[in-house]
Design a protein around this motif. Structure first.
Motif, PDB file in Angstrom:
ATOM      1  N   UNK A  85       0.844  -1.195   0.000  1.00 46.92           N
ATOM      2  CA  UNK A  85       0.000   0.000   0.000  1.00 46.92           C
ATOM      3  C   UNK A  85       0.875   1.240   0.000  1.00 46.92           C
ATOM      4  N   UNK A  86       0.342   2.338  -0.534  1.00 49.29           N
ATOM      5  CA  UNK A  86       1.026   3.619  -0.489  1.00 49.29           C
ATOM      6  C   UNK A  86       0.040   4.730  -0.241  1.00 49.29           C
ATOM      7  N   UNK A  87       0.440   5.690   0.578  1.00 55.00           N
ATOM      8  CA  UNK A  87      -0.400   6.844   0.865  1.00 55.00           C
ATOM      9  C   UNK A  87       0.424   8.113   0.823  1.00 55.00           C
ATOM     10  N   UNK A  88      -0.201   9.215   0.416  1.00 56.43           N
ATOM     11  CA  UNK A  88       0.485  10.504   0.393  1.00 56.43           C
ATOM     12  C   UNK A  88       0.846  10.888   1.816  1.00 56.43           C
ATOM     13  N   UNK A  89       1.993  11.485   1.978  1.00 55.89           N
ATOM     14  CA  UNK A  89       2.452  11.911   3.301  1.00 55.89           C
ATOM     15  C   UNK A  89       2.901  13.359   3.217  1.00 55.89           C
ATOM     16  N   UNK A  90       2.644  14.079   4.244  1.00 53.41           N
ATOM     17  CA  UNK A  90       3.113  15.453   4.356  1.00 53.41           C
ATOM     18  C   UNK A  90       3.874  15.558   5.666  1.00 53.41           C
ATOM     19  N   UNK A  91       4.760  16.533   5.761  1.00 52.38           N
ATOM     20  CA  UNK A  91       5.581  16.690   6.970  1.00 52.38           C
ATOM     21  C   UNK A  91       4.717  16.855   8.218  1.00 52.38           C
ATOM     22  N   UNK A  92       3.514  17.372   8.062  1.00 58.72           N
ATOM     23  CA  UNK A  92       2.651  17.564   9.232  1.00 58.72           C
ATOM     24  C   UNK A  92       1.719  16.368   9.453  1.00 58.72           C
ATOM     25  N   UNK A  98      -3.348   6.027   9.042  1.00 61.29           N
ATOM     26  CA  UNK A  98      -2.584   5.552   7.896  1.00 61.29           C
ATOM     27  C   UNK A  98      -3.482   5.073   6.768  1.00 61.29           C
ATOM     28  N   UNK A  99      -4.581   4.425   7.120  1.00 63.02           N
ATOM     29  CA  UNK A  99      -5.453   3.798   6.129  1.00 63.02           C
ATOM     30  C   UNK A  99      -6.334   4.798   5.388  1.00 63.02           C
ATOM     31  N   UNK A 100      -6.356   6.039   5.841  1.00 63.83           N
ATOM     32  CA  UNK A 100      -7.158   7.060   5.170  1.00 63.83           C
ATOM     33  C   UNK A 100      -6.314   8.102   4.454  1.00 63.83           C
ATOM     34  N   UNK A 101      -5.010   7.877   4.347  1.00 65.53           N
ATOM     35  CA  UNK A 101      -4.174   8.801   3.582  1.00 65.53           C
ATOM     36  C   UNK A 101      -4.582   8.744   2.115  1.00 65.53           C
TER      37      UNK A 101
END
Length: 136
Positions: free
Chosen positions: A51-58, A66-69
């Motif tokens: 799985x992959x999700x967008x991440x931002x520094x905040x 994690x599952x709703x990114x």
């Protein structure tokens, strides 16, 4: 205790429970995201899914689930909004661990029961979203 020793990971899979591992940061097309791998017991065997999700520094504006990114790295072939890719199927639990580890870089000592990846992601965000995970 967050992490499962090998015997508990294998036992969880044999009982039909999913296990997962937060893999940390990944970069794709100049954008940063995070990835995690899950092993799902199914009739056809033990399915390894990335799985992959967008991440931002905040932490994606305070998002710690994690599952709703937003989907990021691995769109499913049938639905670009699904952030996953099935990597393979193993016929037995230990083989599933070995296959998942060889395909994703997962580490034997860091498997968790499904749901604990959110705690690992929260730790990652609290650590400042470092460029490598886990932090040594």
């Amino acid at each position: 205790m967050r992490y499962l020793v090998e015997a508990f990971a294998v036992g969880a899979l044999r009982r039909g429970a999913e296990i997962e591992q937060f893999l940390g940061p990944k970069e794709h097309n100049g954008e940063r995201g995070v990835a995690w791998v899950e092993i799902w017991p199914r009739e056809q065997g033990y399915v390894i899914t990335l799985y992959g999700g967008a991440d931002r520094a905040d932490g994606y504006q305070g998002q710690r689930n994690l599952y709703e990114l937003p989907p990021f790295l691995y769109p499913h072939e049938d639905d670009e909004d699904m952030p996953f890719c099935e990597l393979g199927i193993a016929s037995e639990p230990l083989g599933a661990l070995e296959l998942a580890e060889s395909l994703t870089g997962a580490v034997r000592s860091r498997w968790m029961n499904r749901g604990l990846g959110m705690d690992e992601y929260a730790d990652y965000v609290r650590a400042g979203s470092p460029s490598a995970w886990p932090v040594s």
